[in-house]
Write a protein that holds these residues in place. Structure first.
Motif, PDB file in Angstrom:
ATOM      1  N   THR A 134      12.552 -13.071  31.161  1.00 51.06           N
ATOM      2  CA  THR A 134      12.327 -12.805  32.589  1.00 51.06           C
ATOM      3  C   THR A 134      11.740 -11.415  32.794  1.00 51.06           C
ATOM      4  O   THR A 134      10.834 -11.224  33.615  1.00 51.06           O
ATOM      5  CB  THR A 134      13.650 -12.948  33.371  1.00 51.06           C
ATOM      6  N   LEU A 135      12.254 -10.431  32.042  1.00 48.46           N
ATOM      7  CA  LEU A 135      11.689  -9.084  32.102  1.00 48.46           C
ATOM      8  C   LEU A 135      10.209  -9.113  31.735  1.00 48.46           C
ATOM      9  O   LEU A 135       9.381  -8.493  32.422  1.00 48.46           O
ATOM     10  CB  LEU A 135      12.448  -8.166  31.140  1.00 48.46           C
ATOM     11  N   TRP A 136       9.870  -9.792  30.671  1.00 48.12           N
ATOM     12  CA  TRP A 136       8.479  -9.894  30.227  1.00 48.12           C
ATOM     13  C   TRP A 136       7.612 -10.510  31.317  1.00 48.12           C
ATOM     14  O   TRP A 136       6.534  -9.997  31.652  1.00 48.12           O
ATOM     15  CB  TRP A 136       8.441 -10.734  28.951  1.00 48.12           C
ATOM     16  N   ILE A 137       8.088 -11.608  31.896  1.00 50.90           N
ATOM     17  CA  ILE A 137       7.324 -12.288  32.951  1.00 50.90           C
ATOM     18  C   ILE A 137       7.183 -11.384  34.177  1.00 50.90           C
ATOM     19  O   ILE A 137       6.094 -11.277  34.760  1.00 50.90           O
ATOM     20  CB  ILE A 137       8.009 -13.616  33.322  1.00 50.90           C
ATOM     21  N   ASP A 138       8.272 -10.728  34.589  1.00 48.74           N
ATOM     22  CA  ASP A 138       8.228  -9.839  35.754  1.00 48.74           C
ATOM     23  C   ASP A 138       7.211  -8.714  35.563  1.00 48.74           C
ATOM     24  O   ASP A 138       6.401  -8.418  36.457  1.00 48.74           O
ATOM     25  CB  ASP A 138       9.604  -9.218  36.004  1.00 48.74           C
ATOM     26  N   GLU A 139       7.276  -8.064  34.393  1.00 45.70           N
ATOM     27  CA  GLU A 139       6.370  -6.950  34.131  1.00 45.70           C
ATOM     28  C   GLU A 139       4.932  -7.424  33.997  1.00 45.70           C
ATOM     29  O   GLU A 139       3.997  -6.737  34.441  1.00 45.70           O
ATOM     30  CB  GLU A 139       6.814  -6.211  32.861  1.00 45.70           C
ATOM     31  N   MET A 140       4.747  -8.577  33.396  1.00 48.70           N
ATOM     32  CA  MET A 140       3.401  -9.130  33.288  1.00 48.70           C
ATOM     33  C   MET A 140       2.849  -9.459  34.672  1.00 48.70           C
ATOM     34  O   MET A 140       1.692  -9.181  34.985  1.00 48.70           O
ATOM     35  CB  MET A 140       3.423 -10.385  32.416  1.00 48.70           C
ATOM     36  N   GLU A 141       3.698 -10.024  35.527  1.00 53.73           N
ATOM     37  CA  GLU A 141       3.231 -10.365  36.868  1.00 53.73           C
ATOM     38  C   GLU A 141       2.803  -9.120  37.639  1.00 53.73           C
ATOM     39  O   GLU A 141       1.857  -9.172  38.437  1.00 53.73           O
ATOM     40  CB  GLU A 141       4.312 -11.112  37.653  1.00 53.73           C
ATOM     41  N   SER A 142       3.476  -8.012  37.425  1.00 58.08           N
ATOM     42  CA  SER A 142       3.090  -6.791  38.149  1.00 58.08           C
ATOM     43  C   SER A 142       1.647  -6.406  37.818  1.00 58.08           C
ATOM     44  O   SER A 142       0.900  -5.944  38.691  1.00 58.08           O
ATOM     45  CB  SER A 142       4.049  -5.646  37.824  1.00 58.08           C
ATOM     46  N   HIS A 143       1.236  -6.615  36.574  1.00 57.78           N
ATOM     47  CA  HIS A 143      -0.144  -6.305  36.197  1.00 57.78           C
ATOM     48  C   HIS A 143      -1.110  -7.376  36.704  1.00 57.78           C
ATOM     49  O   HIS A 143      -2.251  -7.062  37.074  1.00 57.78           O
ATOM     50  CB  HIS A 143      -0.256  -6.166  34.683  1.00 57.78           C
ATOM     51  N   ILE A 144      -0.672  -8.623  36.730  1.00 58.42           N
ATOM     52  CA  ILE A 144      -1.526  -9.690  37.279  1.00 58.42           C
ATOM     53  C   ILE A 144      -1.748  -9.459  38.772  1.00 58.42           C
ATOM     54  O   ILE A 144      -2.852  -9.649  39.298  1.00 58.42           O
ATOM     55  CB  ILE A 144      -0.896 -11.075  37.034  1.00 58.42           C
ATOM     56  N   LYS A 145      -0.718  -9.026  39.469  1.00 60.09           N
ATOM     57  CA  LYS A 145      -0.863  -8.695  40.891  1.00 60.09           C
ATOM     58  C   LYS A 145      -1.863  -7.558  41.082  1.00 60.09           C
ATOM     59  O   LYS A 145      -2.659  -7.560  42.033  1.00 60.09           O
ATOM     60  CB  LYS A 145       0.489  -8.312  41.499  1.00 60.09           C
ATOM     61  N   ARG A 146      -1.797  -6.588  40.186  1.00 58.55           N
ATOM     62  CA  ARG A 146      -2.743  -5.468  40.257  1.00 58.55           C
ATOM     63  C   ARG A 146      -4.174  -5.963  40.057  1.00 58.55           C
ATOM     64  O   ARG A 146      -5.091  -5.530  40.768  1.00 58.55           O
ATOM     65  CB  ARG A 146      -2.374  -4.422  39.203  1.00 58.55           C
ATOM     66  N   ALA A 147      -4.359  -6.876  39.118  1.00 59.26           N
ATOM     67  CA  ALA A 147      -5.693  -7.440  38.882  1.00 59.26           C
ATOM     68  C   ALA A 147      -6.194  -8.175  40.119  1.00 59.26           C
ATOM     69  O   ALA A 147      -7.367  -8.064  40.493  1.00 59.26           O
ATOM     70  CB  ALA A 147      -5.658  -8.381  37.682  1.00 59.26           C
ATOM     71  N   LYS A 148      -5.304  -8.891  40.770  1.00 57.41           N
ATOM     72  CA  LYS A 148      -5.683  -9.635  41.975  1.00 57.41           C
ATOM     73  C   LYS A 148      -6.027  -8.676  43.121  1.00 57.41           C
ATOM     74  O   LYS A 148      -7.028  -8.862  43.831  1.00 57.41           O
ATOM     75  CB  LYS A 148      -4.544 -10.568  42.385  1.00 57.41           C
ATOM     76  N   LYS A 149      -5.224  -7.651  43.285  1.00 52.35           N
ATOM     77  CA  LYS A 149      -5.457  -6.663  44.338  1.00 52.35           C
ATOM     78  C   LYS A 149      -6.794  -5.960  44.163  1.00 52.35           C
ATOM     79  O   LYS A 149      -7.493  -5.656  45.143  1.00 52.35           O
ATOM     80  CB  LYS A 149      -4.331  -5.633  44.344  1.00 52.35           C
ATOM     81  N   GLU A 150      -7.177  -5.716  42.904  1.00 51.90           N
ATOM     82  CA  GLU A 150      -8.439  -5.030  42.623  1.00 51.90           C
ATOM     83  C   GLU A 150      -9.639  -5.968  42.624  1.00 51.90           C
ATOM     84  O   GLU A 150     -10.769  -5.543  42.374  1.00 51.90           O
ATOM     85  CB  GLU A 150      -8.346  -4.320  41.260  1.00 51.90           C
ATOM     86  N   GLY A 151      -9.406  -7.238  42.904  1.00 51.33           N
ATOM     87  CA  GLY A 151     -10.505  -8.180  43.048  1.00 51.33           C
ATOM     88  C   GLY A 151     -10.961  -8.863  41.781  1.00 51.33           C
ATOM     89  O   GLY A 151     -12.015  -9.518  41.770  1.00 51.33           O
ATOM     90  N   TYR A 152     -10.177  -8.765  40.715  1.00 50.74           N
ATOM     91  CA  TYR A 152     -10.565  -9.403  39.458  1.00 50.74           C
ATOM     92  C   TYR A 152     -10.166 -10.875  39.406  1.00 50.74           C
ATOM     93  O   TYR A 152     -10.698 -11.630  38.592  1.00 50.74           O
ATOM     94  CB  TYR A 152      -9.942  -8.663  38.268  1.00 50.74           C
ATOM     95  N   LEU A 153      -9.220 -11.277  40.265  1.00 50.93           N
ATOM     96  CA  LEU A 153      -8.763 -12.664  40.285  1.00 50.93           C
ATOM     97  C   LEU A 153      -9.085 -13.317  41.623  1.00 50.93           C
ATOM     98  O   LEU A 153      -9.180 -12.651  42.654  1.00 50.93           O
ATOM     99  CB  LEU A 153      -7.250 -12.734  40.060  1.00 50.93           C
ATOM    100  N   LYS A 154      -9.214 -14.619  41.584  1.00 47.63           N
ATOM    101  CA  LYS A 154      -9.481 -15.381  42.808  1.00 47.63           C
ATOM    102  C   LYS A 154      -8.283 -15.280  43.749  1.00 47.63           C
ATOM    103  O   LYS A 154      -7.136 -15.123  43.316  1.00 47.63           O
ATOM    104  CB  LYS A 154      -9.751 -16.839  42.454  1.00 47.63           C
ATOM    105  N   ASN A 155      -8.560 -15.390  45.041  1.00 47.22           N
ATOM    106  CA  ASN A 155      -7.516 -15.204  46.050  1.00 47.22           C
ATOM    107  C   ASN A 155      -6.412 -16.250  45.976  1.00 47.22           C
ATOM    108  O   ASN A 155      -5.275 -15.988  46.388  1.00 47.22           O
ATOM    109  CB  ASN A 155      -8.131 -15.226  47.451  1.00 47.22           C
ATOM    110  N   ASP A 156      -6.746 -17.443  45.504  1.00 44.63           N
ATOM    111  CA  ASP A 156      -5.748 -18.516  45.490  1.00 44.63           C
ATOM    112  C   ASP A 156      -4.909 -18.546  44.211  1.00 44.63           C
ATOM    113  O   ASP A 156      -4.099 -19.449  44.011  1.00 44.63           O
ATOM    114  CB  ASP A 156      -6.415 -19.876  45.699  1.00 44.63           C
ATOM    115  N   VAL A 157      -5.084 -17.570  43.352  1.00 50.15           N
ATOM    116  CA  VAL A 157      -4.334 -17.534  42.093  1.00 50.15           C
ATOM    117  C   VAL A 157      -2.865 -17.203  42.369  1.00 50.15           C
ATOM    118  O   VAL A 157      -2.556 -16.250  43.082  1.00 50.15           O
ATOM    119  CB  VAL A 157      -4.932 -16.494  41.125  1.00 50.15           C
ATOM    120  N   ASN A 158      -1.975 -17.989  41.795  1.00 51.12           N
ATOM    121  CA  ASN A 158      -0.542 -17.731  41.881  1.00 51.12           C
ATOM    122  C   ASN A 158      -0.163 -16.806  40.723  1.00 51.12           C
ATOM    123  O   ASN A 158      -0.154 -17.221  39.565  1.00 51.12           O
ATOM    124  CB  ASN A 158       0.238 -19.049  41.794  1.00 51.12           C
ATOM    125  N   THR A 159       0.126 -15.556  41.047  1.00 50.91           N
ATOM    126  CA  THR A 159       0.352 -14.565  39.987  1.00 50.91           C
ATOM    127  C   THR A 159       1.583 -14.882  39.142  1.00 50.91           C
ATOM    128  O   THR A 159       1.617 -14.576  37.944  1.00 50.91           O
ATOM    129  CB  THR A 159       0.485 -13.154  40.584  1.00 50.91           C
TER     130      THR A 159
END
Length: 207
Positions: free
Chosen positions: A139-164
């Motif tokens: 769960t820690l791994w997933i939580d920390e990974m999601e924080s970086h995926i959210k950052r990628a989405k915020k910076e416009g690297y991921l599509k808007n409909d992506v579930n982080t």
């Protein structure tokens, strides 16, 4: 300003002993499995007595729990999470880490698999204490990974409909799957096929 009090010598020695035991136990458990290693095996790899071992870990299970909490959890952060901080697009960092730590690993390393996944397979079904700690590590791994995926989405690297959250689950599962497949196949070249599939997945969710 109040002067910081140094830790008592006895406390420092206990911490040193605990670290020595964990550092001796981890490679043995990694290579043989938790149930394949005895307390004597571990003590023989240290400068300590069996009494000193039991002072730190009253049972072998307590040692196993400490390996998860004090060795494997920090390893997850150091190997798979912290390096992503230096990438503007975390997806690039994820691919780079997988290429470096798995793709370039020796056959002997790959033969051992992933220490976290090994314990999940071996101990989660038979001991609740292990199961809870291993679940917390994942769960820690997933939580920390999601924080970086959210950052990628915020910076416009991921599509808007992506579930982080879904992406984070998939990436962690992919890490573990890579190790499991390469451990089972005994064919390091299989990494290229797996890696190519991950890159293609990233392309489908990227802008």
């Amino acid at each position: 300003m109040k002067k910081k009090t140094a830790a008592p010598k006895k406390t420092r020695n206990l911490e040193k002993s605990r670290k020595e035991i964990l550092e001796a136990a981890f490679p043995l458990v990694f290579a043989r499995g938790f149930q394949g290693v005895s307390i004597d095996d571990i003590v023989n790899q240290t400068s300590l007595t069996k009494g000193a071992f039991y002072h730190q870990f009253p049972t072998k299970l307590e040692l196993g729990y400490a390996l998860v909490d004090e060795v494997i959890k920090p390893m997850i952060i150091d190997r798979w999470i912290k390096p992503l901080e230096s990438y503007e697009n975390p997806l690039e960092g994820i691919l780079k880490q997988m290429k470096t730590l798995i793709g370039k690993a020796s056959p002997d390393e790959l033969r051992l698999g992933c220490p976290l996944n090994n314990l999940v397979q071996e101990m989660a079904p038979v001991d609740a204490g292990f199961r809870d700690r291993l679940e917390a590590s994942l769960t820690l791994w997933i939580d920390e990974m999601e924080s970086h995926i959210k950052r990628a989405k915020k910076e416009g690297y991921l599509k808007n409909d992506v579930n982080t959250r879904h992406v984070a689950h998939f990436i962690v599962m992919t890490h573990e799957g890579f190790y499991g497949m390469l451990k089972g196949l005994h064919d390091p070249k299989a990494f290229d096929a797996l890696f190519d599939s991950l890159k293609r997945y990233f392309q489908t969710i990227s802008n």
